[in-house]
Design a protein around this motif. Structure first.
Motif, PDB file in Angstrom:
ATOM      1  N   TYR A 146      43.070  37.283  54.330  1.00 45.37           N
ATOM      2  CA  TYR A 146      43.215  38.079  53.111  1.00 45.37           C
ATOM      3  C   TYR A 146      43.148  37.198  51.865  1.00 45.37           C
ATOM      4  CZ  TYR A 146      44.128  42.338  55.678  1.00 45.37           C
ATOM      5  OH  TYR A 146      43.984  43.438  56.490  1.00 45.37           O
ATOM      6  N   PHE A 147      43.559  35.941  52.001  1.00 37.86           N
ATOM      7  CA  PHE A 147      43.412  35.022  50.877  1.00 37.86           C
ATOM      8  C   PHE A 147      41.933  34.760  50.589  1.00 37.86           C
ATOM      9  CE2 PHE A 147      43.196  30.623  49.190  1.00 37.86           C
ATOM     10  CZ  PHE A 147      43.832  30.856  47.989  1.00 37.86           C
ATOM     11  N   ARG A 148      41.122  34.655  51.640  1.00 41.51           N
ATOM     12  CA  ARG A 148      39.681  34.489  51.439  1.00 41.51           C
ATOM     13  C   ARG A 148      39.096  35.719  50.743  1.00 41.51           C
ATOM     14  NH1 ARG A 148      39.565  32.770  56.908  1.00 41.51           N
ATOM     15  NH2 ARG A 148      38.164  34.478  57.488  1.00 41.51           N
ATOM     16  N   LEU A 149      39.555  36.908  51.154  1.00 40.17           N
ATOM     17  CA  LEU A 149      39.105  38.124  50.477  1.00 40.17           C
ATOM     18  C   LEU A 149      39.507  38.112  49.006  1.00 40.17           C
ATOM     19  CD1 LEU A 149      39.761  41.165  52.864  1.00 40.17           C
ATOM     20  CD2 LEU A 149      37.570  40.320  52.051  1.00 40.17           C
ATOM     21  N   ALA A 150      40.765  37.752  48.753  1.00 43.19           N
ATOM     22  CA  ALA A 150      41.258  37.731  47.373  1.00 43.19           C
ATOM     23  C   ALA A 150      40.473  36.734  46.530  1.00 43.19           C
ATOM     24  CB  ALA A 150      42.745  37.388  47.349  1.00 43.19           C
ATOM     25  N   SER A 151      40.179  35.565  47.093  1.00 42.33           N
ATOM     26  CA  SER A 151      39.425  34.562  46.337  1.00 42.33           C
ATOM     27  C   SER A 151      38.021  35.061  46.025  1.00 42.33           C
ATOM     28  CB  SER A 151      39.366  33.240  47.113  1.00 42.33           C
ATOM     29  OG  SER A 151      38.556  33.349  48.273  1.00 42.33           O
ATOM     30  N   SER A 152      37.445  35.825  46.952  1.00 39.16           N
ATOM     31  CA  SER A 152      36.118  36.391  46.710  1.00 39.16           C
ATOM     32  C   SER A 152      36.163  37.415  45.582  1.00 39.16           C
ATOM     33  CB  SER A 152      35.595  37.039  47.994  1.00 39.16           C
ATOM     34  OG  SER A 152      34.288  37.532  47.813  1.00 39.16           O
ATOM     35  N   HIS A 153      37.191  38.265  45.588  1.00 37.85           N
ATOM     36  CA  HIS A 153      37.332  39.255  44.515  1.00 37.85           C
ATOM     37  C   HIS A 153      37.544  38.569  43.164  1.00 37.85           C
ATOM     38  CE1 HIS A 153      37.165  42.392  47.374  1.00 37.85           C
ATOM     39  NE2 HIS A 153      38.399  42.286  47.825  1.00 37.85           N
ATOM     40  N   LEU A 154      38.318  37.487  43.161  1.00 38.84           N
ATOM     41  CA  LEU A 154      38.552  36.768  41.905  1.00 38.84           C
ATOM     42  C   LEU A 154      37.258  36.165  41.375  1.00 38.84           C
ATOM     43  CD1 LEU A 154      41.958  34.996  42.572  1.00 38.84           C
ATOM     44  CD2 LEU A 154      41.494  36.673  40.789  1.00 38.84           C
ATOM     45  N   LYS A 155      36.460  35.605  42.271  1.00 32.82           N
ATOM     46  CA  LYS A 155      35.176  35.034  41.852  1.00 32.82           C
ATOM     47  C   LYS A 155      34.291  36.117  41.234  1.00 32.82           C
ATOM     48  CE  LYS A 155      31.447  32.381  41.721  1.00 32.82           C
ATOM     49  NZ  LYS A 155      30.400  33.401  41.467  1.00 32.82           N
ATOM     50  N   GLU A 156      34.250  37.292  41.871  1.00 30.64           N
ATOM     51  CA  GLU A 156      33.448  38.383  41.330  1.00 30.64           C
ATOM     52  C   GLU A 156      34.011  38.870  39.994  1.00 30.64           C
ATOM     53  OE1 GLU A 156      30.529  39.446  42.545  1.00 30.64           O
ATOM     54  OE2 GLU A 156      30.785  37.773  43.939  1.00 30.64           O
ATOM     55  N   ALA A 157      35.339  38.861  39.860  1.00 34.46           N
ATOM     56  CA  ALA A 157      35.965  39.261  38.592  1.00 34.46           C
ATOM     57  C   ALA A 157      35.575  38.300  37.474  1.00 34.46           C
ATOM     58  CB  ALA A 157      37.487  39.307  38.747  1.00 34.46           C
ATOM     59  N   ILE A 158      35.570  37.011  37.786  1.00 40.10           N
ATOM     60  CA  ILE A 158      35.160  36.010  36.799  1.00 40.10           C
ATOM     61  C   ILE A 158      33.745  36.295  36.309  1.00 40.10           C
ATOM     62  CG2 ILE A 158      34.558  33.572  36.512  1.00 40.10           C
ATOM     63  CD1 ILE A 158      36.843  33.005  38.572  1.00 40.10           C
ATOM     64  N   ASP A 159      32.851  36.550  37.254  1.00 44.94           N
ATOM     65  CA  ASP A 159      31.460  36.822  36.888  1.00 44.94           C
ATOM     66  C   ASP A 159      31.348  38.099  36.057  1.00 44.94           C
ATOM     67  OD1 ASP A 159      30.759  34.573  38.291  1.00 44.94           O
ATOM     68  OD2 ASP A 159      30.084  35.647  40.079  1.00 44.94           O
ATOM     69  N   PHE A 160      32.108  39.125  36.443  1.00 42.34           N
ATOM     70  CA  PHE A 160      32.054  40.398  35.716  1.00 42.34           C
ATOM     71  C   PHE A 160      32.533  40.235  34.278  1.00 42.34           C
ATOM     72  CE2 PHE A 160      34.441  44.090  34.173  1.00 42.34           C
ATOM     73  CZ  PHE A 160      33.419  45.021  34.089  1.00 42.34           C
ATOM     74  N   PHE A 161      33.700  39.625  34.097  1.00 45.24           N
ATOM     75  CA  PHE A 161      34.240  39.492  32.745  1.00 45.24           C
ATOM     76  C   PHE A 161      33.384  38.551  31.903  1.00 45.24           C
ATOM     77  CE2 PHE A 161      38.284  40.865  34.835  1.00 45.24           C
ATOM     78  CZ  PHE A 161      38.435  42.037  34.105  1.00 45.24           C
ATOM     79  N   GLY A 162      32.895  37.486  32.527  1.00 44.44           N
ATOM     80  CA  GLY A 162      32.038  36.569  31.787  1.00 44.44           C
ATOM     81  C   GLY A 162      30.809  37.259  31.234  1.00 44.44           C
ATOM     82  N   HIS A 163      30.246  38.180  32.011  1.00 40.50           N
ATOM     83  CA  HIS A 163      29.064  38.914  31.566  1.00 40.50           C
ATOM     84  C   HIS A 163      29.427  40.004  30.561  1.00 40.50           C
ATOM     85  CE1 HIS A 163      26.078  42.243  31.974  1.00 40.50           C
ATOM     86  NE2 HIS A 163      25.238  41.233  31.824  1.00 40.50           N
ATOM     87  N   ASN A 175      41.759  33.413  30.953  1.00 40.45           N
ATOM     88  CA  ASN A 175      41.893  31.952  31.022  1.00 40.45           C
ATOM     89  C   ASN A 175      42.375  31.503  32.395  1.00 40.45           C
ATOM     90  OD1 ASN A 175      41.067  31.610  28.368  1.00 40.45           O
ATOM     91  ND2 ASN A 175      43.144  31.708  27.548  1.00 40.45           N
ATOM     92  N   CYS A 176      43.255  32.304  32.985  1.00 38.01           N
ATOM     93  CA  CYS A 176      43.803  31.965  34.300  1.00 38.01           C
ATOM     94  C   CYS A 176      42.707  31.942  35.355  1.00 38.01           C
ATOM     95  CB  CYS A 176      44.889  32.972  34.675  1.00 38.01           C
ATOM     96  SG  CYS A 176      45.644  32.683  36.287  1.00 38.01           S
ATOM     97  N   ILE A 177      41.934  33.019  35.437  1.00 35.49           N
ATOM     98  CA  ILE A 177      40.924  33.078  36.492  1.00 35.49           C
ATOM     99  C   ILE A 177      39.731  32.179  36.185  1.00 35.49           C
ATOM    100  CG2 ILE A 177      41.611  35.384  37.240  1.00 35.49           C
ATOM    101  CD1 ILE A 177      39.221  36.538  35.783  1.00 35.49           C
ATOM    102  N   ASN A 178      39.508  31.876  34.910  1.00 38.87           N
ATOM    103  CA  ASN A 178      38.408  30.980  34.556  1.00 38.87           C
ATOM    104  C   ASN A 178      38.783  29.511  34.697  1.00 38.87           C
ATOM    105  OD1 ASN A 178      35.999  32.348  33.872  1.00 38.87           O
ATOM    106  ND2 ASN A 178      36.962  33.136  32.030  1.00 38.87           N
ATOM    107  N   GLY A 179      40.076  29.225  34.705  1.00 40.69           N
ATOM    108  CA  GLY A 179      40.533  27.843  34.735  1.00 40.69           C
ATOM    109  C   GLY A 179      40.897  27.375  36.124  1.00 40.69           C
ATOM    110  N   ILE A 180      42.181  27.301  36.382  1.00 45.40           N
ATOM    111  CA  ILE A 180      42.677  26.740  37.640  1.00 45.40           C
ATOM    112  C   ILE A 180      42.113  27.477  38.839  1.00 45.40           C
ATOM    113  CG2 ILE A 180      44.755  26.303  39.005  1.00 45.40           C
ATOM    114  CD1 ILE A 180      46.290  26.097  36.360  1.00 45.40           C
ATOM    115  N   LEU A 181      42.147  28.811  38.780  1.00 50.56           N
ATOM    116  CA  LEU A 181      41.713  29.581  39.939  1.00 50.56           C
ATOM    117  C   LEU A 181      40.239  29.358  40.236  1.00 50.56           C
ATOM    118  CD1 LEU A 181      43.643  32.917  39.415  1.00 50.56           C
ATOM    119  CD2 LEU A 181      43.957  31.275  41.250  1.00 50.56           C
ATOM    120  N   TYR A 182      39.415  29.351  39.198  1.00 48.96           N
ATOM    121  CA  TYR A 182      37.983  29.182  39.429  1.00 48.96           C
ATOM    122  C   TYR A 182      37.697  27.807  40.026  1.00 48.96           C
ATOM    123  CZ  TYR A 182      32.968  29.342  38.762  1.00 48.96           C
ATOM    124  OH  TYR A 182      31.621  29.329  38.982  1.00 48.96           O
TER     125      TYR A 182
END
Length: 211
Positions: free
Chosen positions: A52-69, A96-103
């Motif tokens: 589930y952590f792998r799933l969550a990390s995948s969703h976070l990556k997609e969220a980063i891409d979505f907000f960045g666009h 900033n959180c998802i774009n920084g440490i998490l990304y």
């Protein structure tokens, strides 16, 4: 009050589309995080916790891409300015959180851990060799389905390769919790701001929970 989807959301409106996707992100991240916490509490750093952590990390990556666009569009920036100063600050902290440490921590992990290694993969061979002397069980029933525990053992070993060790997993889980806490603060607010902008005469009714 009975509402039709088209009364609230417009396919031609950027903000409508942004709000829909924002809540898709909320649904996925909050759900997977609840599963991470559930299995972490029951089993510690188990295979299901990592799954589930792998799933969550995948969703976070997609969220980063979505907000960045999406934040390139003036309509979305203008909508964010409708938030009160505290909520704008929370939104900025979340970005900033998802774009920084998490990304930085999760992007490589997500890209490497969400693939099934080929049978000639060196990491797979190394993980099998590393676990040759470990005791294990073949199968067990967990959460209503039968799992091959020997495969989980190798999967966990491979996952640690990309995270470093259990301490790094714990650190990444804390970072995920930080992002989730910020997202929870925004979850109800975004819809309220959207309704105020589009349909100020409509009262939002949430079923099966307190707001």
């Amino acid at each position: 009050m009975d509402l039709k989807f088209g009364q609230i959301f417009d396919e031609n409106d950027l903000v409508s589309r942004w709000v829909i996707q924002f809540y898709s992100i909320c649904n996925d991240i909050l759900y997977t995080n609840s599963k991470v916490l559930h299995h972490l509490d029951k089993e510690g750093h188990s295979a299901l916790t990592q799954y589930y952590f792998r799933l969550a990390s995948s969703h976070l990556k997609e969220a980063i891409d979505f907000f960045g666009h999406s934040l390139q569009f003036e309509e979305i920036k203008t909508f964010i300015t409708r938030f009160n100063p505290d909520d704008q600050e929370i939104f900025n902290q979340f970005i900033n959180c998802i774009n920084g440490i998490l990304y930085n921590n999760l992007n490589s992990f997500r890209n490497n851990s969400f693939h099934y290694p080929k049978i000639d993969n060196k990491d797979l061979i190394q993980s099998i060799r590393k676990n040759k002397n470990n005791k294990f069980e073949l199968f067990d029933r967990i959460d209503g389905s039968e799992r091959a525990l020997f495969s989980d053992l190798i999967s966990m070993s491979s996952t640690y390769k990309y995270l470093g060790d259990g301490k790094n997993l714990s650190r990444s889980l804390r970072n995920l919790s930080k992002a989730v806490a910020l997202l929870l603060k925004l979850k109800n607010k975004v819809m309220q701001y959207y309704i105020q902008m589009k349909k100020p005469d409509i009262e939002i009714i949430y079923k099966n929970r307190d707001v």
